[in-house]
Design a protein around this motif. Structure first.
Motif, short mmCIF file in Angstrom:
data_model
loop_
_atom_site.label_atom_id
_atom_site.label_comp_id
_atom_site.label_asym_id
_atom_site.label_seq_id
_atom_site.Cartn_x
_atom_site.Cartn_y
_atom_site.Cartn_z
N THR A 52 1.03 -1.42 -0.14
CA THR A 52 -0.02 -0.19 -0.08
C THR A 52 0.96 1.30 -0.17
O THR A 52 2.03 1.09 0.26
CB THR A 52 -0.87 0.13 1.27
N VAL A 53 0.20 2.59 -0.33
CA VAL A 53 0.89 3.72 -0.26
C VAL A 53 1.81 3.85 1.25
O VAL A 53 2.77 3.93 1.37
CB VAL A 53 0.06 4.93 -0.57
N GLU A 54 0.93 3.53 2.29
CA GLU A 54 1.44 3.54 3.74
C GLU A 54 2.66 2.77 3.99
O GLU A 54 3.67 3.31 4.36
CB GLU A 54 0.31 3.47 4.56
N THR A 56 4.67 1.68 1.59
CA THR A 56 5.81 2.21 0.92
C THR A 56 6.32 3.19 1.61
O THR A 56 7.72 3.44 1.70
CB THR A 56 5.24 2.51 -0.69
N VAL A 57 5.70 4.05 2.07
CA VAL A 57 6.13 5.29 2.58
C VAL A 57 6.93 4.75 3.96
O VAL A 57 7.93 5.64 4.42
CB VAL A 57 5.18 6.23 3.36
N ALA A 58 6.55 3.93 4.74
CA ALA A 58 7.28 3.14 6.03
C ALA A 58 8.36 2.25 5.42
O ALA A 58 9.03 1.73 6.45
CB ALA A 58 6.35 2.41 6.60
N GLU A 59 8.77 2.30 4.36
CA GLU A 59 9.79 1.46 3.56
C GLU A 59 9.58 -0.15 3.94
O GLU A 59 10.71 -0.65 4.00
CB GLU A 59 11.05 1.94 4.13
#
Length: 76
Positions: A52-54, A56-59
């Motif tokens: 999810t986008v989240e 991906t942001v959290a690596e």
């Protein structure tokens, strides 16, 4: 020779229990073991779903490959 076979059975039993425990406690990933061309055994963890986008942001990475089960990262 019998002692070596017995020790191998103990190690294989421990590995199977560890693999089962990891699979049961981390339901969002497929946990497995594989052997590389050099003979090195790797523990792998792959996500069941798309990132999810989240995530991906959290690596969060979709797949990990580590030399031991204990060093497989946990998802938060």
């Amino acid at each position: 020779m019998r002692e070596i076979i017995a020790q191998t059975a103990i190690i294989q039993g421990w590995t199977a229990r560890q693999l089962s425990t990891l699979r049961n406690t981390d339901p969002v990933r497929d946990i497995d073991r594989e052997q590389g061309t050099s003979g090195q055994v790797w523990w792998t963890a792959s996500l069941h779903r798309a990132l999810t986008v989240e995530m991906t942001v959290a690596e969060v990475l979709p797949m990990f490959r580590r030399p031991g089960a204990i060093v497989l990262p946990k998802l938060a």
